[in-house]
Write a protein that holds these residues in place. Structure first.
Motif, PDB file in Angstrom:
ATOM      1  N   UNK A   1     -12.077  11.010   2.743  1.00 42.57           N
ATOM      2  CA  UNK A   1     -11.876   9.597   3.052  1.00 42.57           C
ATOM      3  C   UNK A   1     -12.067   8.743   1.803  1.00 42.57           C
ATOM      4  N   UNK A   2     -13.039   9.099   0.964  1.00 43.14           N
ATOM      5  CA  UNK A   2     -13.243   8.359  -0.282  1.00 43.14           C
ATOM      6  C   UNK A   2     -12.020   8.456  -1.181  1.00 43.14           C
ATOM      7  N   UNK A   3     -11.388   9.614  -1.204  1.00 43.85           N
ATOM      8  CA  UNK A   3     -10.191   9.771  -2.035  1.00 43.85           C
ATOM      9  C   UNK A   3      -9.069   8.851  -1.563  1.00 43.85           C
ATOM     10  N   UNK A   4      -8.941   8.685  -0.257  1.00 45.91           N
ATOM     11  CA  UNK A   4      -7.895   7.794   0.252  1.00 45.91           C
ATOM     12  C   UNK A   4      -8.181   6.345  -0.134  1.00 45.91           C
ATOM     13  N   UNK A   5      -9.457   5.948  -0.085  1.00 41.46           N
ATOM     14  CA  UNK A   5      -9.806   4.581  -0.480  1.00 41.46           C
ATOM     15  C   UNK A   5      -9.609   4.397  -1.985  1.00 41.46           C
ATOM     16  N   UNK A   6      -9.984   5.404  -2.766  1.00 43.30           N
ATOM     17  CA  UNK A   6      -9.766   5.333  -4.216  1.00 43.30           C
ATOM     18  C   UNK A   6      -8.279   5.197  -4.546  1.00 43.30           C
ATOM     19  N   UNK A   7      -7.439   5.917  -3.842  1.00 41.23           N
ATOM     20  CA  UNK A   7      -5.994   5.807  -4.071  1.00 41.23           C
ATOM     21  C   UNK A   7      -5.496   4.398  -3.777  1.00 41.23           C
ATOM     22  N   UNK A   8      -6.019   3.803  -2.703  1.00 38.61           N
ATOM     23  CA  UNK A   8      -5.606   2.436  -2.360  1.00 38.61           C
ATOM     24  C   UNK A   8      -6.033   1.451  -3.443  1.00 38.61           C
ATOM     25  N   UNK A   9      -7.244   1.619  -3.983  1.00 36.42           N
ATOM     26  CA  UNK A   9      -7.708   0.737  -5.062  1.00 36.42           C
ATOM     27  C   UNK A   9      -6.827   0.908  -6.303  1.00 36.42           C
ATOM     28  N   UNK A  10      -6.478   2.146  -6.601  1.00 35.69           N
ATOM     29  CA  UNK A  10      -5.614   2.402  -7.761  1.00 35.69           C
ATOM     30  C   UNK A  10      -4.244   1.742  -7.585  1.00 35.69           C
ATOM     31  N   UNK A  11      -3.725   1.807  -6.375  1.00 32.10           N
ATOM     32  CA  UNK A  11      -2.435   1.163  -6.115  1.00 32.10           C
ATOM     33  C   UNK A  11      -2.541  -0.353  -6.234  1.00 32.10           C
ATOM     34  N   UNK A  12      -3.666  -0.898  -5.824  1.00 34.84           N
ATOM     35  CA  UNK A  12      -3.876  -2.341  -5.978  1.00 34.84           C
ATOM     36  C   UNK A  12      -3.822  -2.721  -7.452  1.00 34.84           C
ATOM     37  N   UNK A  13      -4.459  -1.932  -8.282  1.00 34.74           N
ATOM     38  CA  UNK A  13      -4.467  -2.217  -9.714  1.00 34.74           C
ATOM     39  C   UNK A  13      -3.078  -2.122 -10.331  1.00 34.74           C
ATOM     40  N   UNK A  14      -2.237  -1.296  -9.734  1.00 33.23           N
ATOM     41  CA  UNK A  14      -0.896  -1.079 -10.271  1.00 33.23           C
ATOM     42  C   UNK A  14       0.179  -1.785  -9.457  1.00 33.23           C
TER      43      UNK A  14
END
Length: 793
Positions: free
Chosen positions: A163-176
């Motif tokens: 679940x943390x990996x999915x949230x991290x991916x969302x944060x990364x997409x926000x940055x990009x």
């Protein structure tokens, strides 16, 4: 000329005819008046309906223009107008779950007992919703920054690293988000607007800024530090001056009851296939076996490697200057080993090593907001933080709490759905009436153009398509199987459902329940894409093996292709208390699972045959679903548990990715591209669940004991903030199970007033040791029926 003579008969006939004609005239006139009245009423009705219809058309046009204004205002924000906001995600106030419950007494009681007004309470939120909100913010031009707050530690609640990996991916997409993406929910919603005319690509967007703040990352009970692993994905990390970071490495402990049971004369006979099928070890061993230790160490080592790689990748840019000064790459694996043995890292040391960017006495958010309003504040703040913070990245002037943005997004989606209904209605009128078409054209309704109308029809058809999400959460038992099968069948009957997402977060459970779900999936008639959560092992993998595509995160726990059975023997324990139970049977296998029936050769053969049969069937399912040879399946089976990273190499999954990635794949592969996600089944309230149980008992569908036990389970789960179908403890024994065992015994005595014989097969598909203990407790509960009442006082 003589007049003709008239006879008496002729005069009589003439008089009768005159009389008949005179009587018919009023009736003819009445019928004529009725016809004219009906005609006039019909005309008035048609006129009224035309007026009403025209009024409806005008109203729909006005509603369309009003809603269209919201889209135009969003476009103006894109051009730099309007406020710039920072979305604040309070991770220390979130409980991330796979599926929320409709009604729980736990949060209410907690709020009443604490006297809280609700401002600081923990909010339960589904993982899918949190990720979607971050995606929405990434596409929202008014949201220019994202802050994650972690508080004082000990408070962030999440199921696991997947679940943390999915949230991290969302944060990364926000940055990009200033780049072009194909991820779901990350494109500008207006790009899919059915009435949007062709236009040149939008101008390049400025990158969005992310930062995190914590009072401390010191969590002695979480040595892997999930909070810091998540925070490391943010571009900048601020830590309180007196804060600290604990990075000790991962640990996985198991409790072994073998010695305890031996001391009390309790014997657990285990039948299993697969040398790595370690779940029953908890009731037979006193420590890790070689195979158990090997498999467990391989899992935590691989997950730890994923964590280290993630932190190193995220912090590499932030620590680039420091690494240059040291003339070497800062975060090599040698340094991580030294960190694990060092212990607690104070904030100043963490900043020196580059784990955080700066130490600050309080959260910097208020200062950052003020800096964008006053140049003097910005200059002073830049002096304080120096290179650690580039204030040019932060453009927000106002904070947006997550709960507020949650309501904004919900309203936006509701308006969008409302707008589509209006557009569909007005398009239908445009097809029927030239007057309506002309009116809409004057009002700027572009689908009045025949070409646009055809395009709109295709878009409406595409939007009616849906993707059904069916969740399998927690241990797989009969109740979970029944609910899952009902949801799958409901989705199968819906002609708009084009694909099913099977979201699995389960360590397994009953073999028959898993088989029931598997067979339903096999004969569903629609493609199924599996998305694995934190764990999808044993029975959790069993139900997913035949899916068209399987997605998992690198840290997902999966595999465990094996079977075991348990035969509990309490005869020695009973004899120590002077209790002897004798059996009268008509066959040697009449009571194979009775814990007060000693193990015999025939019972042993029965268990062995069943385990052999189930294991062969399990491997055949994997072979067919994954297109593997039986030899290859045997090499990856034997009950061995794999991480998602290892499972991909073994061919047990297809792709890395979370739930959003699976939805995106299903939408692009099986639909026209605009399908909406619908979760099956719809959640019902506690009151509705109890009412259904009462009705089922009244109709004879369930017994009185079953009804009372189900109501007990529902009440207890509701009061404790749990969901029976989705939150049975998978990582430790729950007090709920012990309470349920006691209540079951009491109800047996009160309702039936006689002995009962509970027959448990004992064959399980699970990788979780706690399930083995639950089986032990359930078997032990039959003692209350076999022992005389005097034994219990």
């Amino acid at each position: 000329m003589a007049e003709p003579t008239t006879t008496t008969a002729e005069k009589a006939n003439t008089a009768a005819a005159a009389t008949a004609t005179t009587g018919a005239a009023p009736q003819h006139q009445e019928r004529g008046m009725a016809r004219r009245l009906v005609s006039r009423l019909g005309g008035a009705t048609r006129t009224s309906l035309s007026i009403v219809g025209l009024g409806t058309v005008v109203w729909a046009a006005q509603e369309y223009q009003s809603l269209k204004g919201d889209t135009d205002s969003a476009a103006s924000n894109e051009q730099g107008q309007g406020k710039k906001r920072v979305l604040v995600v309070p991770f220390h106030r979130l409980r991330i779950v796979e599926q929320t419950k409709n009604m729980t007494l736990g949060p209410l009681l907690q709020r009443l007992s604490s006297g809280s007004s609700g401002s600081g309470e923990v909010v339960e939120m589904e993982l899918r919703e949190l990720v979607d909100l971050i995606h929405q913010a990434a596409a929202d031009p008014s949201i220019v920054a994202l802050q994650g707050t972690f508080g004082q530690g000990f408070q962030f609640s999440v199921g696991g690293y997947a679940q943390l990996e999915e949230i991290r991916n969302a944060i990364r997409l926000f940055q990009q988000s200033h780049r072009i993406h194909t991820e779901p929910n990350l494109l500008d919603p207006s790009d899919h607007h059915p009435n949007k005319s062709a236009s040149p690509p939008p101008p390049a967007r400025e990158p969005k800024y992310t930062f995190a703040y914590a009072d401390t990352f010191g969590h002695p009970m979480d040595t892997g530090n999930k909070e810091y692993f998540l925070a490391s994905e943010f571009q900048n990390i601020f830590l309180q001056d007196q804060g600290e970071i604990n990075l000790f490495g991962l640990s996985m402990s198991k409790t072994f009851w073998g010695g305890f049971l031996d001391n009390y004369g309790i014997k657990a006979h285990v039948f299993k296939h697969g040398k790595y099928k370690n779940a029953p070890n908890t009731v037979t061993e006193t420590e890790f076996t070689n195979e158990h230790y090997e498999n467990t160490f391989a899992i935590i080592e691989d997950i730890n490697q994923t964590i280290v790689d993630g932190i190193m990748s995220s912090r590499e840019t932030a620590t680039a200057d420091l690494a240059t000064e040291l003339d070497e790459r800062l975060w090599d694996y040698r340094m991580w080993r030294e960190l694990y043995s060092h212990g607690v890292l104070p904030s100043t040391v963490a900043a020196t090593l580059g784990l955080v960017d700066a130490c600050t006495p309080i959260d910097v958010l208020d200062h950052l907001l003020e800096a964008n309003k006053h140049d003097e504040v910005k200059a002073n703040l830049q002096v304080v933080f120096g290179k650690a913070l580039d204030l040019k990245k932060f453009r927000a002037t106002e904070a947006m709490p997550l709960q507020t943005y949650r309501a904004v997004v919900a309203k936006r989606k509701k308006q969008e759905a409302y707008q589509w209904r209006i557009l569909e209605f007005t398009n239908a009128w445009s097809e029927k009436s030239y007057l309506a078409r002309g009116l809409f054209y004057l009002l700027g309704y572009k689908t009045s153009n025949p070409d646009h109308m055809e395009m709109f029809k295709d878009e409406v058809k595409a939007r009616k398509e849906t993707i059904a999400q069916v969740n399998i959460i927690g241990s797989i038992n009969d109740n979970v199987a029944a609910a899952t099968m009902a949801a799958l069948k409901h989705a199968a009957k819906d002609k708009d459902v084009k694909c099913v997402i099977l979201r699995v977060d389960s360590p397994g459970g009953s073999v028959t329940a898993s088989e029931a779900i598997y067979q339903t999936c096999m004969h569903l008639g629609k493609p199924i894409v599996c998305s694995m959560g934190n764990v999808a092992a044993s029975g959790g993998y069993y139900v997913a093996a035949d899916c068209a595509r399987i997605f998992a995160s690198p840290t997902t726990i999966t595999g465990s292709i094996g079977v075991f059975g348990v035969k509990l023997d309490l005869t020695d324990f009973a004899s120590r208390y002077g209790v002897n139970v004798d059996h009268v049977t008509t066959g040697s296998n009449a009571a194979p699972s009775d814990p007060l029936q000693p193990m015999t050769l025939n019972i042993e053969k029965t268990f062995s045959r069943n385990v052999d049969r189930y294991y062969t069937h399990f491997k055949r399912i994997v072979s067919t679903g994954r297109h593997m040879s039986m030899d290859h399946v045997q090499s990856v089976a034997q009950g061995r548990v794999w991480t998602g990273e290892q499972a991909k190499e073994a061919g047990l999954i297809d792709e890395f990715g979370g739930l959003c990635r699976a939805i995106d794949y299903a939408r692009n592969t099986y639909t026209a591209g605009s399908a909406q996600l619908v979760v099956y089944p719809k959640q019902v309230s506690f009151r509705e669940r109890v009412a259904n149980l009462l009705t089922a008992n009244k109709n004879g569908a369930i017994s009185k004991k079953t009804m009372l036990m189900e109501i007990w389970d529902e009440t207890l789960a509701t009061a404790m903030g749990e969901s029976r179908a989705s939150s049975i403890s998978t990582h430790g024994s729950s007090d709920t199970d012990v309470l349920r065992t006691a209540v079951s015994s009491i109800l047996d005595k009160a309702i039936q007033g006689r002995n009962t014989n509970t027959n448990l097969s004992g064959i399980m598909l699970t990788m979780d040791e706690s399930d083995a203990l639950k089986l032990l407790l359930k078997s032990a509960s039959t003692m209350s029926d076999s022992f005389p009442p005097s034994f219990w006082g």
